[in-house]
Design a protein around this motif. Structure first.
Motif, PDB file in Angstrom:
ATOM      1  N   GLY A 135      -3.344   4.551   1.948  1.00  0.00           N
ATOM      2  CA  GLY A 135      -2.810   3.347   1.311  1.00  0.00           C
ATOM      3  C   GLY A 135      -3.813   2.770   0.319  1.00  0.00           C
ATOM      4  O   GLY A 135      -3.465   2.402  -0.803  1.00  0.00           O
TER       5      GLY A 135
ATOM      6  N   VAL B 266       2.689   2.014   7.994  1.00  0.00           N
ATOM      7  CA  VAL B 266       1.329   1.473   7.931  1.00  0.00           C
ATOM      8  C   VAL B 266       1.471  -0.034   8.082  1.00  0.00           C
ATOM      9  O   VAL B 266       2.141  -0.669   7.276  1.00  0.00           O
TER      10      VAL B 266
ATOM     11  N   SER C 219      -4.020   4.710   6.642  1.00  0.00           N
ATOM     12  CA  SER C 219      -4.349   3.449   5.970  1.00  0.00           C
ATOM     13  C   SER C 219      -5.259   3.712   4.781  1.00  0.00           C
ATOM     14  O   SER C 219      -5.162   3.085   3.736  1.00  0.00           O
TER      15      SER C 219
ATOM     16  N   SER D  59      -0.607  -4.256  -0.056  1.00  0.00           N
ATOM     17  CA  SER D  59       0.819  -4.038  -0.247  1.00  0.00           C
ATOM     18  C   SER D  59       1.542  -5.376  -0.353  1.00  0.00           C
ATOM     19  O   SER D  59       2.737  -5.427  -0.607  1.00  0.00           O
TER      20      SER D  59
ATOM     21  N   ASP E 223      -4.127  -7.630   2.367  1.00  0.00           N
ATOM     22  CA  ASP E 223      -3.249  -6.462   2.390  1.00  0.00           C
ATOM     23  C   ASP E 223      -2.728  -6.189   0.982  1.00  0.00           C
ATOM     24  O   ASP E 223      -1.938  -6.954   0.446  1.00  0.00           O
TER      25      ASP E 223
ATOM     26  N   ILE F 263      -2.530  -2.786   4.764  1.00  0.00           N
ATOM     27  CA  ILE F 263      -3.509  -2.061   3.958  1.00  0.00           C
ATOM     28  C   ILE F 263      -4.533  -3.084   3.515  1.00  0.00           C
ATOM     29  O   ILE F 263      -4.574  -3.523   2.373  1.00  0.00           O
TER      30      ILE F 263
ATOM     31  N   LYS G  97       4.614   2.744   2.273  1.00  0.00           N
ATOM     32  CA  LYS G  97       4.098   1.914   3.357  1.00  0.00           C
ATOM     33  C   LYS G  97       5.139   1.772   4.461  1.00  0.00           C
ATOM     34  O   LYS G  97       4.833   1.821   5.648  1.00  0.00           O
TER      35      LYS G  97
END
Lengths: 691, 691
Positions: free
Chosen positions: B602, B502, B599, A508, A506, B505, B497
């Protein structure tokens, strides 16, 4: 059909490819090499190429032995470790052998192409293409033999699939290691010699750059074989092997569903190998279609071979997939169909062709970008460079969209496995693709030999025609190499994620974002290292040329012989010395980051992948466009009503662009293909350790 | 202290900054503008700058009105929509006003700096720095006033924090829109004029490039104000505002824990504003320390102001954070401490300074990279370009590592909130940072005015000294702008985010990987557009200069006046016309991708972020290093025992590098700062719609 029989047929296709390559090589050897002068010059080139191989393989042998011992000892508790080491050595050996065969034959085909061009275009094309074909078929033949052979051996030992695949991944690492040396070292070699020879002619007045008296010209011709034949071969060998292995890894999860569906348990694992084997045969068939009549268009003939092979491959893939896979099955709650897998393969084939065509558009003398750069050359070097950089940047757009669509499409139709088989599909026609690629530098060499041996105008005109086509095929080949590297790295990435049991990557998550940022940075630093290496080596070359002209009396007058071997030696030493630092970076980065945090390594892989692909396309296309803008002006072009040609200020400006583009398109750019794959392979190999 | 009082104090700091800026501007206005000739030339420049602003603001007004109406109508069911539109207009207005003030004062300070240089270095530095300070303080003053004012107004209406912040995000979007026009348009303007003026001198013989007879020179000087003052100001205004807003968004989650801890519920939301307010005061104090004695070193004086302000800011931040936040608290199972938040702020400050210093190393005339490029200029333009590209590529390494460490560190100590406050920390000293940045182009203009007005040698020598320092500060400023854009975009990304809900990601998800690849591609295509725009506009400029020399009789002899306004008009029109396409790309890409799949958006954001930051650093540093390599040779340099100076072949080669670097470092490179932030802001604004 049981697994043993299936793999045996794959092995047979590999043997057939090698036998056919052997026959073609023998045929080339039987052709006349022409005049005494031609034989002499070709001898220098062949000697230089051999000298490089000798030295490179000495370093490689030490490196391979070291890594093999390391691999065998690093995880002694696992009984598979020493077999990974064996697979690794086999991969290195197969890649090295393919390079040796390809380069040896290429250095024979060059002079025979030049000699054939004395009688006509058709025989010359035939020799040059045959030379390239030997390289192409050696790569795919040794690839399927190595992978199939290891698989069969471990399978015969009664191992389960997961264990076999884990061990075979070492084969891919071996291929990558050789690719690193061959592509990065070869790229440095060829451009150090090229830029050095060009600039020596500039710095020391009175030494024309292409003159046989210039001691660096032989090194320059050796470089074409080292970089564009052997380097490109090792690059595609790595992609070919890497894509197959990652598809095998990802196919292992279907075993239970296949048993339930009454199909061979391992069919999804062996399918990539079978497709590769079919591709080998298709490449042989396609090569037979490459024939040109006197006065015909060589480009058309090559296209028929290449596109014909892709079409045939798609058709055969359909039947092979229908035959090997269940019509539909379910794994982990997701439904798959054999049709979906076929579509993924077809998407890969189509994406490879499309990226090649886009590359051709951006670099061809026929289309707008190169003309735009030629126009901007009128106002000087600065505007020429700005225009070329702009073309390179802009040219990343479509390939990125094509790759994104290929990723989305193949995943949509067959999940992660679809992604991997798309890469296999794209690379299944590597045999003929590489033949068409390697044909370029052979024709280029033939032209140089014709020039240096003082053959008549018409001969040079014929080799120029072959060479011009070679520039286009080289551009397409570069696009194909980058695209396939991207898909292969992506497939390896997916395989890594599965093997390392990373639940999610991920971005993020700041650790992963940091990995992404660092990964995206690596292609820049790696490219800077490669460019710096070319600069330093070219500097050494210039000094050596100056020394010879000072110290060897009679050289300037053409009465004494230049000491080519010293220049060849400089390029060789520089190539081997300078590839160590970028090589270490490529190997160390994933290992260090991986042992810090496996998710961060996931981020690093994604970063290297996207940044590397785009930076490679930028560099390759800017370089190609500059090259052809120069060629446009050399062919005399009218810009805003004024004619510009060789010797004009616009031509001088275009030469600057071409020289800048040289290391970008032939050293740093293509080296990124290796970087993105090698990092992914290293990650895959250490995956079980950090899982 | 309650929220109202706290924000009122922030507003007071903003007002103080504006009052101080006003006083300094008045003081500048009271200085003498020198000779009649000086006043005349400065008048042309000021007129040109005003003409650009007028035209730009006309387009902007229409654009802002259009977007505001769109924002108000797009989601009519939400009662907040029209307030987002109001916030958006306020943000656009504040950014536009700051640009107007800064540029107006800069075009007064330039001639007065030149005049002050007639008496000494110290008074000249004083005027130039004051001019820059007005820009810096206007940006931060209007920034905190706008954000604080809106917050206070909505808070007084009794709204809850989440709703307030959602609406205030529109302010950031407004700032971004102006930044797009100011930075991209300004960058195109300044380099179209610069490259056009240079090449016109080359194409039409007998027109020296810096000659007042050359009608494009005034446009060139206007460009410095348009691009380097107003463009940089809008860029940092956007970063300043964006970082504060994203920290506010991310601080909202702590409300419950703060109530439990007995601290103000909204303290984590208001802390970024308070820190910004403190930073405004620190900038004012720091500016007072910038004083140089006659014969002293201006660089040292600027450094004292800048580094002193950073140190003071860190100290004050410690107490502010201890005072506003609980010592420790827990949210969603994670423990936070006020000390951790402070460390994150300090990391941001430190990262900003470090990236600036690295940038200085890679571009300064004092260090190895520029010397290396100068050496490579001896063998011609091609090696000069290759060396510069290599420096640019290599220079991405350390900044990427610094950013990665800043990301990891600030996250480690205070989670996502830490990441956002690190950006706030970095940007808290924007006031003085921007003053030091804008001082550069003012000194540059002063030098040009001194030259064109025929002032004595010694005056030019003094302005050159200021200008040389300005080059270094400009490089540091560029590094700071890129670094802060990266951290701001990252903070916006985290805020997106959260707002778009979301869950993950994950780049191993092919949709997200496709987004990542497309995102990474955008900076390339965006840069290509900007470079192409400069090329086209410079071409128009060259034609116009030629026309004037043909049609205005007596111009070549210096008897007739060149029509400067036509050239100013060409640059203005080109800038406004050419920024549309890249602007649309930046706005459309996230909207289109976002509505396909949130997504994937993202992935796109992450791709733009990492690729954009690296490509921007590459371009900025390559350009800066080429520029200073040229300056090194112009100052006479010994390379391998031979002296090279102005007019040598090495100098000619270095001029090519400098010209290539111009659009890279002043147009496409800095435009990427806007691209990465704007895409993130657009994503944040549409987040609730796609959630």
């Amino acid at each position: 059909m049981n697994v043993e029989t299936m793999i045996s047929l794959v092995l047979a296709s590999g043997l057939l490819a090698l036998a056919y390559a052997f026959a073609r090589a023998r045929w080339i050897g039987r052709q006349s090499a022409g005049t005494e002068k031609m034989v002499e010059i070709a001898g220098y080139i062949a000697d230089g190429a051999r000298a490089f191989l000798r030295r490179e393989y000495r370093v490689l042998a030490a490196f391979v032995a070291l890594v093999a011992v390391f691999l065998a000892l690093v995880n002694r508790s696992a009984d598979t470790s020493w077999l990974i080491a064996v697979s690794f050595a086999a991969g290195a050996l197969a890649s090295g052998l393919a390079g040796f065969i390809g380069m040896t034959v290429a250095t024979r085909a060059n002079v025979r192409t030049a000699n054939a061009a004395r009688t006509g275009l058709a025989p010359a094309l035939n020799v040059a293409f045959s030379g390239g074909l030997v390289m192409g078929l050696s790569v795919v033949g040794l690839g399927v033999l190595g992978l199939g052979g290891l698989f069969l051996a471990y399978h015969a030992a009664g191992w389960e699939a997961a264990r076999i695949i884990h061990v075979i991944a070492g084969f891919s690492l071996g291929a990558s290691s050789i690719a690193l040396f061959a592509r990065v070292g070869g790229g440095i070699y060829t451009k150090a010699a090229d830029v050095g020879a060009d600039l020596a002619g500039k710095v020391y007045e009175g030494i024309p750059e292409d003159d046989p008296r210039n001691p660096a010209t032989i090194a320059d011709n050796v470089g074409d074989n080292v970089g564009d034949v052997a380097g490109m071969g090792a690059d595609l060998f790595e992609s070919f092997v890497g894509s197959i292995i990652s598809a095998m890894v990802l196919g292992a999860v279907f075993a239970d569903a296949f048993v339930a569906a009454g199909t061979g348990e391992l069919n999804a694992v062996t399918l990539p190998l079978v497709l590769a084997g079919v591709g080998v045969l298709v490449s042989v068939l396609g090569s037979m279609a490459v024939r040109v009549r006197e006065g015909g268009n060589p480009q058309k003939s090559l296209n028929i071979g290449q596109f014909g092979a892709s079409g045939l491959m798609a058709a055969l893939a359909y039947f092979v997939i229908r035959w090997m896979l269940p019509a539909r099955w379910e794994t982990a709650g997701v439904e798959y169909t054999s049709l979906g897998v076929f579509i993924a393969v077809a998407i890969g084939l189509l994406a490879g062709v499309s990226i090649g065509l886009v590359t051709e558009y951006y670099t061809s003398t026929q289309s707008r970008p190169a003309h735009g750069i030629a126009h901007q050359s009128v106002t000087g070097s600065a505007t020429n460079i700005i225009a070329g950089l702009g073309v390179g940047m802009f040219s990343t757009g479509l390939p990125a969209v094509i790759l994104a669509l290929a990723i989305l499409g193949s995943y949509h139709f067959a999940g992660l496995y679809g992604l991997a088989v798309a890469a296999v599909g794209m690379l299944s026609v590597t045999g003929i693709q590489l033949a068409v690629d390697a044909y370029g530098p052979i024709s280029d060499n033939a032209g140089g030999i014709a020039e240096m041996s003082g053959l008549p105008e018409e001969v040079r005109a014929r080799t120029d025609k072959l060479d011009a086509v070679g520039n286009t095929t080289a551009a397409i080949g570069k696009g194909f190499a980058i695209g396939s590297a991207a898909l292969t790295a992506l497939a390896l990435f997916a395989a890594f994620k599965q093997q390392a049991q990373v639940p999610s990557i991920d971005v993020s998550d700041p650790r992963i974002l940091s990995g992404l940022l660092l990964g995206a940075m690596l292609p820049y630093v790696f490219s800077a290292m490669a460019m710096g290496a070319v600069g330093r080596a070219a500097g050494d070359m210039i000094l050596e040329v100056g020394r010879q002209f000072r110290e060897i009396s009679g050289l300037r007058e053409g009465e004494a012989r230049a000491d080519h071997t010293r220049c060849v030696d400089i390029s060789t030493k520089a190539a081997i010395r300078e590839m160590v630092a970028p090589g270490l970076l490529a190997i160390a980065a994933p290992v260090v980051v991986g042992f810090i945090d496996k998710s961060m390594l996931g981020g690093l892989l994604a970063g290297v992948l996207v940044s590397g692909v785009l930076f490679a396309i930028f560099q390759a296309n800017a370089g190609g466009a500059w090259d052809n803008a120069k060629k446009l002006i050399e062919g005399n072009i009218s810009i805003d009503g004024t004619m510009y040609g060789k010797g004009s200020d616009a031509h001088k400006a275009s030469v600057v662009g071409d020289t800048v583009g040289d290391p970008l398109k032939d050293t740093s750019g293509p080296s990124l293909n290796i970087l993105i794959k090698l990092i992914a392979v290293v990650a895959l190999v250490i995956a079980p350790l950090i899982a």
